[in-house]
Design an enzyme around this catalytic site. Sequence first.
Site, PDB file in Angstrom:
ATOM      1  N   LYS A  10      -4.918   1.443  -6.976  1.00 37.54           N
ATOM      2  CA  LYS A  10      -3.876   1.270  -7.994  1.00 37.54           C
ATOM      3  C   LYS A  10      -4.482   0.777  -9.313  1.00 37.54           C
ATOM      4  O   LYS A  10      -5.658   0.363  -9.358  1.00 37.54           O
ATOM      5  CB  LYS A  10      -2.831   0.284  -7.466  1.00 37.54           C
ATOM      6  N   TYR A  50       7.018   7.157  -4.923  1.00 38.07           N
ATOM      7  CA  TYR A  50       7.678   5.983  -4.341  1.00 38.07           C
ATOM      8  C   TYR A  50       9.174   6.239  -4.077  1.00 38.07           C
ATOM      9  O   TYR A  50       9.951   5.288  -4.025  1.00 38.07           O
ATOM     10  CB  TYR A  50       7.490   4.769  -5.253  1.00 38.07           C
ATOM     11  N   PHE A  58      12.433  -4.216  -6.077  1.00 36.82           N
ATOM     12  CA  PHE A  58      11.106  -4.178  -6.688  1.00 36.82           C
ATOM     13  C   PHE A  58      10.741  -2.805  -7.251  1.00 36.82           C
ATOM     14  O   PHE A  58       9.653  -2.627  -7.803  1.00 36.82           O
ATOM     15  CB  PHE A  58      10.043  -4.630  -5.675  1.00 36.82           C
ATOM     16  N   ARG A  86      -4.661   2.225   6.936  1.00 41.30           N
ATOM     17  CA  ARG A  86      -3.665   1.146   6.811  1.00 41.30           C
ATOM     18  C   ARG A  86      -4.248  -0.173   7.333  1.00 41.30           C
ATOM     19  O   ARG A  86      -4.044  -1.233   6.753  1.00 41.30           O
ATOM     20  CB  ARG A  86      -2.392   1.485   7.591  1.00 41.30           C
ATOM     21  N   THR A  92       0.788  -5.734   3.421  1.00 40.27           N
ATOM     22  CA  THR A  92       1.279  -5.529   2.054  1.00 40.27           C
ATOM     23  C   THR A  92       1.180  -6.807   1.232  1.00 40.27           C
ATOM     24  O   THR A  92       0.803  -6.787   0.065  1.00 40.27           O
ATOM     25  CB  THR A  92       2.747  -5.047   2.111  1.00 40.27           C
ATOM     26  N   ARG A 103      -7.107  -5.905   1.014  1.00 43.87           N
ATOM     27  CA  ARG A 103      -6.188  -6.866   0.389  1.00 43.87           C
ATOM     28  C   ARG A 103      -6.542  -8.299   0.777  1.00 43.87           C
ATOM     29  O   ARG A 103      -6.432  -9.216  -0.032  1.00 43.87           O
ATOM     30  CB  ARG A 103      -4.753  -6.530   0.790  1.00 43.87           C
ATOM     31  N   ASN A 113      -1.633  -5.357  -5.266  1.00 43.21           N
ATOM     32  CA  ASN A 113      -2.358  -5.405  -3.991  1.00 43.21           C
ATOM     33  C   ASN A 113      -3.354  -4.265  -3.823  1.00 43.21           C
ATOM     34  O   ASN A 113      -3.715  -3.896  -2.711  1.00 43.21           O
ATOM     35  CB  ASN A 113      -1.367  -5.503  -2.829  1.00 43.21           C
ATOM     36  N   HIS A 116      -2.841   1.764  -2.092  1.00 46.59           N
ATOM     37  CA  HIS A 116      -1.728   2.390  -1.378  1.00 46.59           C
ATOM     38  C   HIS A 116      -2.331   3.286  -0.306  1.00 46.59           C
ATOM     39  O   HIS A 116      -3.390   3.869  -0.524  1.00 46.59           O
ATOM     40  CB  HIS A 116      -0.896   3.262  -2.329  1.00 46.59           C
ATOM     41  N   GLU A 127       2.716  13.125   0.565  1.00 45.85           N
ATOM     42  CA  GLU A 127       1.979  12.510  -0.535  1.00 45.85           C
ATOM     43  C   GLU A 127       0.756  13.338  -0.938  1.00 45.85           C
ATOM     44  O   GLU A 127       0.469  13.472  -2.133  1.00 45.85           O
ATOM     45  CB  GLU A 127       1.567  11.090  -0.142  1.00 45.85           C
TER      46      GLU A 127
HETATM   47  N1  UDP Z   1       6.174  -4.299  -3.201  1.00 49.16           N
HETATM   48  C1  UDP Z   1       6.567  -5.358  -3.981  1.00 49.16           C
HETATM   49  N2  UDP Z   1       7.527  -6.216  -3.489  1.00 49.16           N
HETATM   50  C2  UDP Z   1       8.072  -6.051  -2.257  1.00 49.16           C
HETATM   51  C3  UDP Z   1       7.665  -4.976  -1.462  1.00 49.16           C
HETATM   52  C4  UDP Z   1       6.710  -4.114  -1.963  1.00 49.16           C
HETATM   53  O1  UDP Z   1       6.084  -5.525  -5.103  1.00 49.16           O
HETATM   54  O2  UDP Z   1       8.937  -6.867  -1.862  1.00 49.16           O
HETATM   55  C5  UDP Z   1       5.171  -3.351  -3.728  1.00 49.16           C
HETATM   56  C6  UDP Z   1       3.782  -3.599  -3.147  1.00 49.16           C
HETATM   57  O3  UDP Z   1       2.831  -3.413  -4.179  1.00 49.16           O
HETATM   58  C7  UDP Z   1       3.652  -2.503  -2.106  1.00 49.16           C
HETATM   59  C8  UDP Z   1       4.492  -1.381  -2.701  1.00 49.16           C
HETATM   60  O4  UDP Z   1       5.548  -2.050  -3.385  1.00 49.16           O
HETATM   61  O5  UDP Z   1       2.304  -2.132  -1.908  1.00 49.16           O
HETATM   62  C9  UDP Z   1       5.076  -0.420  -1.689  1.00 49.16           C
HETATM   63  O6  UDP Z   1       5.725  -1.162  -0.677  1.00 49.16           O
HETATM   64  P1  UDP Z   1       5.481  -0.829   0.861  1.00 49.16           P
HETATM   65  O7  UDP Z   1       6.450  -1.628   1.643  1.00 49.16           O
HETATM   66  O8  UDP Z   1       5.489   0.644   1.034  1.00 49.16           O
HETATM   67  O9  UDP Z   1       4.022  -1.437   1.124  1.00 49.16           O
HETATM   68  P2  UDP Z   1       2.626  -0.719   1.428  1.00 49.16           P
HETATM   69  O10 UDP Z   1       2.918   0.547   2.186  1.00 49.16           O
HETATM   70  O11 UDP Z   1       1.983  -0.462   0.094  1.00 49.16           O
HETATM   71  O12 UDP Z   1       1.857  -1.711   2.221  1.00 49.16           O
HETATM   72 MG    MG Z   2       4.225   2.089   1.733  1.00 48.57          MG
END
Ligand code: UDP
Ligand code: MG
Length: 153
Positions: A10, A50, A58, A86, A92, A103, A113, A116, A127
Site C-alpha cells: 500500500k 474495496y 472506514f 495472508r 489486520t 504487519r 498496515n 493487502h 482482484e
Molecule cells: N481497515 C480499517 N479499519 C477497520 C477495518 C479495516 O482501517 O476497522 C482497513 C485496514 O487497512 C484493512 C483494510 O481496511 O487492511 C481492509 O480491511 P479487511 O478487513 O479486508 O482487512 P485485510 O484483509 O486487509 O486484513
Molecule cells: Mg481484506
Amino acid sequence: MTERTLVLVKPDGVQRQLAGRIMARYEERGLKIVGLKLVHIDRELAERHYAVHKGKPFFEGLVAFITSGPLVAIALEGPDAISLVRTMNGATKPAEAAPGTIRGDLAVEMGQNLVHASDSRESAATELAIWFAPGELLAYGREIDRWVLSPQA
Ligand code: UDP
Ligand code: MG
C-alpha cells in the site's frame, strides 16, 4: 494446490521505501512473482477493489488512503499462495499481528498496515482481474520450475 493471489504494498509501504523488502519476503519464502506494477490508482479502481467494504465506517478513509500515492501491485504464485500470504502479512490490526509477520514487524496502525492480500479463491480471481490484464500475468517455464523446485533433478 498451486494458487495465484494479489498483494498490494500500500502507499505507506512505498512512501516508507519498504516495497523491495516486503516483496523480498515473499520471494524468499518461495513464491513466484507472476505480475508486477507500480501504480497510482484513482477512486474508481479503489472502490472496485474495496467494493466488499462499501458502506462501512472506514470505507471513505480507506479509499482516500489507497489513492493517496503510488502502490505496488504484485501477483504471486505458489502452493496455497492465498492463505500463505495472508499468514505472512499478519492480522489486520498490527497490534494483534504476530512478530515475524510483515504487519507484526513493520506496522503499528490499522489504517497504515502496509499490505493487502486476497482472502479467498474468489477474491483472488476477482482482484487479479481488476489489477492485471491477462497479458500482464506471466508463467514461468519448466526449466525455472525444475531449478527452483527440484534441485535433485
Ligand atoms: N481497515 C480499517 N479499519 C477497520 C477495518 C479495516 O482501517 O476497522 C482497513 C485496514 O487497512 C484493512 C483494510 O481496511 O487492511 C481492509 O480491511 P479487511 O478487513 O479486508 O482487512 P485485510 O484483509 O486487509 O486484513
Ligand atoms: Mg481484506
